[in-house]
Write an enzyme that holds these catalytic residues in place. Structure first.
Site, short mmCIF file in Angstrom:
data_model
loop_
_atom_site.label_atom_id
_atom_site.label_comp_id
_atom_site.label_asym_id
_atom_site.label_seq_id
_atom_site.Cartn_x
_atom_site.Cartn_y
_atom_site.Cartn_z
N THR A 563 0.87 -1.18 0.00
CA THR A 563 0.00 0.00 0.00
C THR A 563 0.90 1.22 0.00
OG1 THR A 563 0.02 0.38 2.38
CG2 THR A 563 -1.54 -1.26 1.56
N VAL A 617 13.15 2.11 -3.98
CA VAL A 617 13.98 2.88 -4.91
C VAL A 617 14.17 2.06 -6.18
CG1 VAL A 617 16.21 3.98 -5.29
CG2 VAL A 617 15.25 3.91 -2.99
N ALA A 619 12.01 0.58 -8.20
CA ALA A 619 11.10 -0.58 -8.37
C ALA A 619 11.87 -1.89 -8.24
CB ALA A 619 10.35 -0.48 -9.68
N LEU A 621 14.67 -2.81 -9.61
CA LEU A 621 16.14 -2.76 -9.76
C LEU A 621 16.81 -3.06 -8.41
CD1 LEU A 621 16.61 0.50 -11.89
CD2 LEU A 621 16.63 -1.86 -12.69
N LYS A 690 13.36 8.98 -2.10
CA LYS A 690 14.20 7.85 -2.53
C LYS A 690 15.66 8.11 -2.21
CE LYS A 690 11.05 6.43 -6.17
NZ LYS A 690 10.74 6.49 -7.59
#
Ligand code: ADP
Ligand code: ASP
Ligand code: MG
Length: 823
Positions: A563, A617, A619, A621, A690
Site C-alpha cells: 500500500t 527505490v 522498483a 532494480l 528515494k
C-alpha cells in the site's frame, strides 16, 4: 508365534473390525497368534467421563452411559447386518446381544453406585475401566466364532498379576510369565483373543496397566512366550518422524532401535505406550507398527540392530500439559542434600518427573512434571522446606504453567556435532522462547520446555530443519492487492512450482487483505480464486490482520505491505516484535522520521526478522541490495547520482517546442505514470524520499528536511488548491516551461530531474545534462543509479533499467521474499 495388538480405532467400528478379522484370517493360517484388543475407540474416555459426573452427583452420567451403550450396539449391528437370513448367525447375534446387555447393566449398576456414594476410589476406577476391554473383546470373539474361526477368548486378568497400585499397576513377572506359559501350553486354538490393559492384583482385585496399556499387555505376552514378533496395529502407518496430527509432512520411520523408540514414546509419541519396549527388548523380539486401515504400508520395525547409515535424528516428539517448578535460593549453593530431599518428596507423592535441569551455580533446580501434579508438588515441597523458607534460605516453589516439552531423538546424535546448535537456532529464528533445556548423558535425546502455543510451530520448523532440509516454507501475509499486489500474486502462482523444485522454497500466501476485507488460511490460500475468497472475507483491520498472523504462529512468516498508506507503515514494528519479517513497497516508514526507521532496523536485529524494502527505490532494480552489499563488504559510498523518477523522465523525454507542458503532464497522468495529484511527482518529493533512503542506507542519519529540493514548478502551480487549478497554471505558465526547454536545447543538453548525494548532503533538482553523460540518453521510464565509492572512485557502478511499472515492482517484492527465504 506372533502377538498382534489392535488399538481403539482399529476396533472402533464394524468396518474396521472386519479389516481386523481379515488380517487375523491371513496370519492365523501361517502362525498361531495371540490377539490383544483395546476398548472400542474413545470408550475408555467416556467411561471416565461418566464416572466423574456420577461422582460429582451430576445426572448427566446417564447420557454418557447411553452413548457408550449405543456405540457398542452400532458396532454389533454392523457386524451382524446379514444375520436375518442365516439361522445360526441370528443365534450368535442374539447371544452376543444378551451378553453385552448383561455387561452394560453391570456397568450401569456400578455407575449408579458411584453416584449414590459420590466417591470414586482408584480401585473402583479400575473396575469401571475394565469394562471397555471386556466389551470389545467379547464382541470380537463372538464375531470370530460366528465366522468359523478357530478362536478362544481368554481374560488377561487371569494371566497378568500385578501389585495393588491401581490405575498404573506394576506387573509381577514371575507369576505372570508362569500363568501365560502354562495357559498357552494347554491351548490348541490357533487364535487366542485377549482384552488388553486389564490385570489383577495378587489379592484378586481388578487393576489396570496405565492409559494406553494394551500395547504393554501384548508385549508382556510376547516376552513370556518368546514370540517371533510383536505387531502393534493402529490408525497410522508406523511411528512417524513426529506427531502426524501436528506436522503434515511427517513420515513413517522405517527402522528404529529399541532405545530410540523408548525415547520417542516417553517424550510423547503416543503410538507406542512407553513401557511396551522393555519386556521385548530383553528377548530381542522385533516390534512392528502397522496400520489396520492400510495393511500393505511398510510401517515401522523396532529392533536391536539398526542399519548404521541412518540419519542422526530419527524423530521429534512433544508432551503437552507440562508445568515447570523451580526450587531456588542462596541457601542451596554448595549444601548437599537439597536435591535428595526434593526428589524424595516427589517420589513419596508418586509424582513422575519428566525433565530436570540444574545449572552449575547450584542456585536453582528446575524440573518439569505433569501440570495436574503441580499444585500437589508445590504443597508437599513447600512443607518439607518450611524451615529453610522461613529462614529465607530458599524461596517457595515457583510454578510456571501452560508449557510443553519437545524433544529431538536419535541414537547417532552423540557422534554428530551441531545437532543442538541447529535445534536451538531453528527455534530462535522462529521466535520460540525456550524455558529450560535438558540433554541426557546418552545424548540420545535433547529436550526443551516451551510455551504450549509454540509447539506446532516448533515441531514444524524442526521437522523442516531435520527431515525436509530440502524445502523451507514461507508464509506470506499480504496487504494491498491493487495493481502491484495482483501482479505479485500472479507471479507467486506462476513461479511456485519452479521455486520449490529449484530453490527448495515453498511459498504460501497465508493471509490477504485490502482496505475492505481480509482472509487468512492456515493451510495457505488457494490462489486460483483468491479474489472471491478475499471478497467473502471478514472486515479488514490492521490490528485484526496482525492478530491473525500472530495467532497462526506459522514459521517463516512475512508481512508484505503493498500500500502507500501511513497507518500500515506504522504497524511494521508490531510485526517485527513477533519475529514476522516485513517487506515493504510503501516508502513512508523508511523516508519518514529517522527514529522510526532506526527503531525498525533495531527490532529487525533483535527479533531476527528481516525488514526489506528494495522496491522503495527503482522498483525492481537491485539498488538497495547492491548498496548494502557494498557497505557490508567494507566499501564506502562517496557520491550517489541518480535519476529516480519514471514519471519525470517520461515528461522531460516527451516535452519539446512542438508540445505543451500541460499536454505532456496530462498524458503522463493518463498513462498512469504519475500519482493522482501529479505535483507529488513534479515537486520532486518522491525523488527526495528515494535519495533520502539511499543516504540512510549508506549510514547517514538524515531527515527529509535536511534535503535541498530545487523545485522547478512555478509558485503559481504549488499554490493551486486543486489538481484542476494546478493544470490551469501549467497553461498560464507555458512560456516559463518552454524557457527551461529552450535553455537546455541551446546548450545541446537534456533536462533530467537528478538526485544527488555527496559528502553527507543530499539534493534533488532539474539539471541540464550534456551529451555524453550517462543520463543523457535515458529513455522512457528508465531509472539510473551511479555509485561512486572507495572501490569505484572514477568509473561508477551503474544500475539502470525500468524503474516503474506494476510488473517490475512486483518482481522486486518477489526478490525480497526470496532473500528472506534464503536467509
Ligand atoms: P491406538 O488406539 O491404536 O493405540 P493411539 O491413539 O494410542 O492408537 O496412538 C496412535 C496415535 O498416536 C496416532 O493416531 C497419532 O495421532 C499419535 N502420534 C503421536 N505421535 C506420533 C508419532 N510420532 N508417530 C505416529 N503417531 C503418533
Ligand atoms: N483402552 C485403554 C486406553 O484407552 C488402553 C488402550 O487402549 O491401550 O487407555
Ligand atoms: Mg495406544
Amino acid at each position: 508365534m506372533k502377538i498382534l495388538k489392535f488399538g481403539g480405532t482399529s476396533v472402533g467400528s464394524a468396518e474396521n473390525i472386519n479389516e481386523v478379522i481379515s488380517i487375523l484370517e491371513k496370519q492365523s493360517k501361517q502362525n498361531n497368534i495371540a490377539v490383544v484388543v483395546s476398548a472400542v475407540g474413545g470408550v475408555t474416555d467416556k467411561l471416565l467421563e461418566a464416572a466423574h459426573l456420577a461422582c460429582n452427583k451430576d445426572l448427566k452420567y446417564k447420557q454418557v452411559y447411553n452413548k457408550i451403550w449405543s456405540r457398542h450396539n452400532t458396532v454389533i449391528e454392523g457386524l451382524f447386518e446379514n444375520s436375518q437370513n442365516d439361522k445360526s448367525l441370528q443365534k450368535n447375534h442374539e447371544e452376543l446381544h444378551d451378553l453385552i446387555s448383561e455387561k452394560l447393566n453391570e456397568l450401569r449398576s456400578l455407575l449408579d453406585g458411584i453416584y449414590l456414594i459420590n466417591e470414586l476410589s482408584p480401585k473402583t476406577k479400575d473396575k469401571l475401566l475394565s469394562f471397555g476391554e471386556a466389551l470389545s473383546s467379547t464382541i470380537i470373539y463372538h464375531t470370530l466364532k460366528s465366522r468359523q474361526l478357530d478362536a478362544i477368548l481368554k481374560n488377561s486378568q487371569e494371566l497378568i498379576v500385578t501389585n495393588s497400585n491401581f490405575n498404573n499397576a506394576i506387573v509381577n513377572f514371575e507369576v505372570t510369565n508362569d500363568n501365560i506359559r502354562s495357559f498357552f501350553k494347554s491351548n490348541s486354538k490357533s487364535i487366542v483373543l485377549l482384552p488388553g490393559f486389564v490385570s489383577k492384583s495378587v489379592s484378586g482385585e481388578i487393576t489396570t496397566l496405565g492409559r494406553g496399556g494394551s500395547d504393554y499387555t501384548a508385549a508382556i505376552i510376547a516376552a513370556a512366550l518368546d514370540a517371533n514378533e510383536l505387531q502393534i496395529w493402529t490408525d497410522v502407518s508406523g511411528m512417524f518422524t513426529t506427531n502426524p496430527k501436528l506436522v503434515k509432512q511427517a513420515e513413517p520411520i522405517v527402522e528404529l532401535s529399541y532405545q530410540e523408540a523408548v525415547e520417542l514414546s516417553h517424550f510423547g509419541a503416543k503410538v507406542l505406550y512407553p513401557p511396551t519396549v522393555m519386556p521385548v527388548l530383553k528377548k530381542h523380539i522385533p516390534i512392528v507398527i502397522k496400520n489396520t486401515m492400510n495393511p500393505d504400508a511398510i510401517g515401522t520395525t523396532i529392533t536391536h540392530e539398526v542399519a548404521a547409515n541412518g540419519s542422526p535424528v530419527k524423530g521429534l516428539s512433544n508432551i503437552d500439559n507440562i508445568a515447570l517448578l523451580t526450587l531456588q535460593g542462596n541457601g542451596m549453593v554448595g549444601v548437599p542434600g537439597f536435591s535428595k530431599r526434593l526428589f524424595e518428596t516427589l517420589a513419596h507423592e508418586k509424582i513422575n518427573i519428566i525433565l530436570i535441569t540444574q545449572s552449575s551455580s547450584e542456585h536453582s533446580i528446575c524440573f518439569g512434571i505433569s501440570a495436574s501434579d503441580a499444585e500437589r508438588a508445590k504443597e508437599a515441597i513447600d512443607s518439607v522446606f518450611e524451615y529453610e523458607i522461613t529462614l529465607q534460605k530458599i524461596d517457595p516453589i515457583v510454578i510456571e504453567n501452560d508449557l510443553s516439552i519437545i524433544a529431538v531423538v536419535g541414537d547417532k546424535m552423540k557422534s554428530h556435532q551441531g545437532i543442538s546448535g541447529k535445534m536451538f537456532s531453528t527455534l530462535g529464528k522462529n521466535n520460540v522462547n525456550i524455558r529450560a533445556i535438558a540433554q541426557g548423558a546418552s545424548e540420545r535425546n535433547i529436550s526443551a520446555v516451551i510455551h504450549k502455543n509454540d509447539v506446532k510451530k516448533a515441531l514444524n520448523s524442526l521437522h523442516e530443519q531435520f527431515f525436509e532440509i530440502k524445502t523451507k516454507q514461507i508464509n506470506l501475509f499480504i496487504t494491498g492487492v491493487g495493481n502491484v499486489g495482483e501482479r505479485l500474486l500472479e507471479q507467486i502462482k506462476q513461479q511456485k512450482a519452479y521455486v520449490k523444485e529449484h530453490f527448495k522454497i515453498s511459498l504460501r500466501v497465508a493471509g490477504l487483505s485490502n482496505s475492505r476485507t481480509m482472509v487468512v488460511n492456515d493451510d495457505g490460500i488457494n490462489l486460483k480464486n483468491w479474489k472471491e475468497q478475499l471478497h467473502a472475507g471478514e472486515k479488514a483491520s490492521l490490528s485484526g490482520f496482525l492478530n491473525h498472523a500472530t495467532n497462526l504462529n506459522l514459521r517463516n512468516s512475512v508481512f508484505v505491505d503493498i500500500t502507500a498508506n501511513e497507518a500500515v507503515s506504522n504497524i511494521y514494528g508490531d510485526y517485527l516484535k513477533q519475529s514476522i519479517s516485513v517487506v515493504a513497497c510503501n516508502k513512508i516508514a523508511c523516508s519518514g522520521n529517522i527514529e522510526y526507521y532506526n527503531q525498525l532496523k533495531s527490532l529487525s536485529r533483535k527479533y531476527n526478522a528481516s525488514f526489506l524494502f528494495e522496491t522503495n527505490v527503482g522498483a525492481g532494480l537491485p539498488v538497495i541490495d547492491t548498496l548494502s552489499h557494498l557497505i557490508t563488504s567494507g566499501d564506502k559510498i562517496n557520491t550517489i547520482q541518480a535519476v529516480l523518477s519514471g514519471s519525470l523522465n517520461f515528461i522531460f523525454n516527451n516535452f519539446n517546442s512542438d508540445t505543451t507542458f500541460y499536454d505532456v503532464v496530462k498524458q503522463a497522468q493518463d498513462e498512469g505514470y504519475t500519482e493522482p495529484d501529479p505535483r507529488i511527482d513534479l515537486s520532486g518529493i518522491d525523488v527526495a524520499r528515494k535519495v533520502l533512503i539511499l543516504a540512510r542506507e549508506s549510514g547517514h542519519q538524515i531527515e527529509l528536511a535536511d534535503l535541498e529540493t530545487d523545485n522547478f514548478l512555478t509558485e503559481n502551480a504549488m499554490k493551486a488548491d486543486t489538481v484542476d487549478d494546478f493544470y490551469k497554471t501549467l497553461s498560464e505558465d507555458e512560456a516559463y516551461y518552454q524557457g527551461l526547454y529552450k535553455s537546455a536545447k541551446e546548450k545541446n543538453c537534456q533536462l533530467k530531474f537528478v538526485a544527488e548525494f555527496n559528502n553527507g548532503k543530499a539534493k534533488v533538482g532539474l539539471q541540464e545534462i550534456p551529451e555524453g553523460h550517462p543520463f543523457y540518453n535515458l529513455k522512457g521510464k528508465d531509472n539510473i543509479v551511479m555509485f561512486y565509492t572507495r572501490r569505484y572512485p572514477e568509473q561508477p557502478m551503474i544500475i539502470k533499467g525500468a524503474g516503474a511499472g506494476a510488473d517490475v515492482t512486483a518482481s522486486g517484492l518477489f526478490a525480497d521474499i526470496i532473500r528472506i527465504a534464503n536467509n
